[in-house]
Design a protein around this motif. Sequence first.
Motif, PDB file in Angstrom:
ATOM      1  N   THR A  41      90.840-174.046  44.605  1.00 47.33           N
ATOM      2  CA  THR A  41      91.731-173.062  44.005  1.00 47.33           C
ATOM      3  C   THR A  41      91.075-172.372  42.820  1.00 47.33           C
ATOM      4  O   THR A  41      91.148-171.150  42.668  1.00 47.33           O
ATOM      5  CB  THR A  41      93.050-173.725  43.553  1.00 47.33           C
ATOM      6  N   GLN A  42      90.429-173.154  41.967  1.00 49.15           N
ATOM      7  CA  GLN A  42      89.755-172.586  40.807  1.00 49.15           C
ATOM      8  C   GLN A  42      88.639-171.644  41.230  1.00 49.15           C
ATOM      9  O   GLN A  42      88.461-170.563  40.656  1.00 49.15           O
ATOM     10  CB  GLN A  42      89.192-173.712  39.925  1.00 49.15           C
ATOM     11  N   CYS A  43      87.891-172.035  42.252  1.00 53.70           N
ATOM     12  CA  CYS A  43      86.804-171.188  42.761  1.00 53.70           C
ATOM     13  C   CYS A  43      87.357-169.889  43.326  1.00 53.70           C
ATOM     14  O   CYS A  43      86.848-168.797  43.033  1.00 53.70           O
ATOM     15  CB  CYS A  43      86.017-171.941  43.825  1.00 53.70           C
ATOM     16  N   TYR A  44      88.439-169.984  44.132  1.00 50.83           N
ATOM     17  CA  TYR A  44      89.017-168.792  44.745  1.00 50.83           C
ATOM     18  C   TYR A  44      89.644-167.880  43.700  1.00 50.83           C
ATOM     19  O   TYR A  44      89.602-166.651  43.827  1.00 50.83           O
ATOM     20  CB  TYR A  44      90.069-169.187  45.778  1.00 50.83           C
ATOM     21  N   LEU A  51      84.963-158.345  40.747  1.00 49.83           N
ATOM     22  CA  LEU A  51      84.732-157.084  41.430  1.00 49.83           C
ATOM     23  C   LEU A  51      83.548-157.175  42.384  1.00 49.83           C
ATOM     24  O   LEU A  51      83.572-156.613  43.490  1.00 49.83           O
ATOM     25  CB  LEU A  51      84.496-155.969  40.405  1.00 49.83           C
ATOM     26  N   SER A  52      82.503-157.877  41.992  1.00 48.84           N
ATOM     27  CA  SER A  52      81.329-158.010  42.856  1.00 48.84           C
ATOM     28  C   SER A  52      81.685-158.725  44.156  1.00 48.84           C
ATOM     29  O   SER A  52      81.217-158.351  45.241  1.00 48.84           O
ATOM     30  CB  SER A  52      80.219-158.776  42.127  1.00 48.84           C
ATOM     31  N   TRP A  53      82.513-159.765  44.058  1.00 50.73           N
ATOM     32  CA  TRP A  53      82.912-160.483  45.271  1.00 50.73           C
ATOM     33  C   TRP A  53      83.784-159.599  46.165  1.00 50.73           C
ATOM     34  O   TRP A  53      83.656-159.607  47.379  1.00 50.73           O
ATOM     35  CB  TRP A  53      83.662-161.760  44.901  1.00 50.73           C
ATOM     36  N   PHE A  54      84.664-158.809  45.545  1.00 51.44           N
ATOM     37  CA  PHE A  54      85.494-157.892  46.320  1.00 51.44           C
ATOM     38  C   PHE A  54      84.626-156.897  47.090  1.00 51.44           C
ATOM     39  O   PHE A  54      84.848-156.643  48.278  1.00 51.44           O
ATOM     40  CB  PHE A  54      86.461-157.155  45.392  1.00 51.44           C
ATOM     41  N   MET A  55      83.631-156.314  46.418  1.00 53.24           N
ATOM     42  CA  MET A  55      82.769-155.340  47.080  1.00 53.24           C
ATOM     43  C   MET A  55      81.944-156.001  48.174  1.00 53.24           C
ATOM     44  O   MET A  55      81.677-155.387  49.214  1.00 53.24           O
ATOM     45  CB  MET A  55      81.860-154.677  46.050  1.00 53.24           C
ATOM     46  N   LYS A  56      81.556-157.245  47.970  1.00 49.57           N
ATOM     47  CA  LYS A  56      80.824-157.980  49.009  1.00 49.57           C
ATOM     48  C   LYS A  56      81.696-158.130  50.256  1.00 49.57           C
ATOM     49  O   LYS A  56      81.243-157.891  51.386  1.00 49.57           O
ATOM     50  CB  LYS A  56      80.415-159.347  48.482  1.00 49.57           C
ATOM     51  N   TRP A  77      75.347-149.318  52.633  1.00 48.43           N
ATOM     52  CA  TRP A  77      75.467-148.469  51.451  1.00 48.43           C
ATOM     53  C   TRP A  77      74.107-148.282  50.806  1.00 48.43           C
ATOM     54  O   TRP A  77      73.297-149.204  50.739  1.00 48.43           O
ATOM     55  CB  TRP A  77      76.449-149.069  50.450  1.00 48.43           C
ATOM     56  N   GLU A  78      73.869-147.096  50.292  1.00 55.70           N
ATOM     57  CA  GLU A  78      72.557-146.781  49.722  1.00 55.70           C
ATOM     58  C   GLU A  78      72.312-147.506  48.413  1.00 55.70           C
ATOM     59  O   GLU A  78      71.219-147.989  48.148  1.00 55.70           O
ATOM     60  CB  GLU A  78      72.442-145.275  49.495  1.00 55.70           C
ATOM     61  N   ALA A  79      73.335-147.569  47.553  1.00 51.56           N
ATOM     62  CA  ALA A  79      73.137-148.147  46.229  1.00 51.56           C
ATOM     63  C   ALA A  79      74.285-149.085  45.897  1.00 51.56           C
ATOM     64  O   ALA A  79      75.328-149.077  46.552  1.00 51.56           O
ATOM     65  CB  ALA A  79      73.027-147.039  45.180  1.00 51.56           C
ATOM     66  N   ARG A  80      74.109-149.883  44.853  1.00 53.01           N
ATOM     67  CA  ARG A  80      75.138-150.802  44.401  1.00 53.01           C
ATOM     68  C   ARG A  80      76.314-150.016  43.833  1.00 53.01           C
ATOM     69  O   ARG A  80      76.163-148.922  43.311  1.00 53.01           O
ATOM     70  CB  ARG A  80      74.545-151.733  43.331  1.00 53.01           C
ATOM     71  N   PHE A  81      77.506-150.597  43.953  1.00 53.08           N
ATOM     72  CA  PHE A  81      78.702-149.944  43.431  1.00 53.08           C
ATOM     73  C   PHE A  81      78.635-149.798  41.918  1.00 53.08           C
ATOM     74  O   PHE A  81      77.914-150.500  41.223  1.00 53.08           O
ATOM     75  CB  PHE A  81      79.955-150.746  43.808  1.00 53.08           C
ATOM     76  N   LYS A  82      79.427-148.856  41.417  1.00 60.14           N
ATOM     77  CA  LYS A  82      79.526-148.639  39.973  1.00 60.14           C
ATOM     78  C   LYS A  82      80.969-148.865  39.538  1.00 60.14           C
ATOM     79  O   LYS A  82      81.913-148.483  40.238  1.00 60.14           O
ATOM     80  CB  LYS A  82      79.089-147.226  39.605  1.00 60.14           C
ATOM     81  N   SER A  83      81.152-149.465  38.393  1.00 60.82           N
ATOM     82  CA  SER A  83      82.474-149.713  37.828  1.00 60.82           C
ATOM     83  C   SER A  83      82.627-148.854  36.578  1.00 60.82           C
ATOM     84  O   SER A  83      81.880-149.028  35.611  1.00 60.82           O
ATOM     85  CB  SER A  83      82.658-151.195  37.491  1.00 60.82           C
ATOM     86  N   GLN A  84      83.556-147.905  36.627  1.00 60.70           N
ATOM     87  CA  GLN A  84      83.736-146.981  35.516  1.00 60.70           C
ATOM     88  C   GLN A  84      85.159-147.094  34.978  1.00 60.70           C
ATOM     89  O   GLN A  84      86.127-146.920  35.728  1.00 60.70           O
ATOM     90  CB  GLN A  84      83.483-145.540  35.981  1.00 60.70           C
TER      91      GLN A  84
END
Length: 232
Positions: A41-44, A51-56, A77-84
């Motif tokens: 549960t703690q891990c999940y 955000l990185s896990w969501f994008m994965k 995807w060409e590049a890693r996501f950006k968080s703005q």
Amino acid sequence: MTRCPVLRRWSCLFKGPLLVQRYLAGDPQESYELAQVAEFTQCYRQRLADLSWFMKCLNEPIARQANQEDGCTGHFWEARFKSQALRTEAALISCMAYVDLNPVRPGMAATPEASEHTSIRERTTPRFDLAQAVREQVQMEALLRFDRPVKPLLPFEGAFADREQPGIPFAFEDYLALVDYTGRAIDPKKKGAIAHTLPPILQRLGFTPDQWLNQSTRFEVLYRLQRRQSMV
């Protein structure tokens, strides 16, 4: 007995280990098994807030499907996501317009309301029936599940004066006009734009201003009325 909401939400995405499946099913478990479930549960919980896990989780199935169709391997995807961070109302409305015009710029759709994947399309031709959800007494937790194809959108504040929670701080008519104006601008780096020969968006939708105001407020009024009736 109420089961852990973190595990229920995780199970919308993944099957999970047998210990977690048994816990969610309400099966009796030994103390050491419950301790292991607590660790899961703690891990999940950390992953669901990452955000990185969501994008994965979002990228992997898209990449697998695209690679299978194209007969190739590698990243989709060409590049890693950006968080703005969107710290101002101007930033918020700019981002919303950018997303709603995404199908227009590469030429995938002639207008944002003609695309299957824009909030404008869902707001003008909604697939989510709020009145039906109220009749079926759908709980908020069910609406937030990952496996629901369509979810209710946050209302525009300008359309609902008497609201129970803050919405998007603009009138929807103004937002439509802004997206329509922005979409007509020619970007030399993009393939598509809204044709200047097309009429304004409210005309394309077949609404007069009065008809649109009624259309945009009817679902919220119906929702409030039916919820009050269900509480009597």
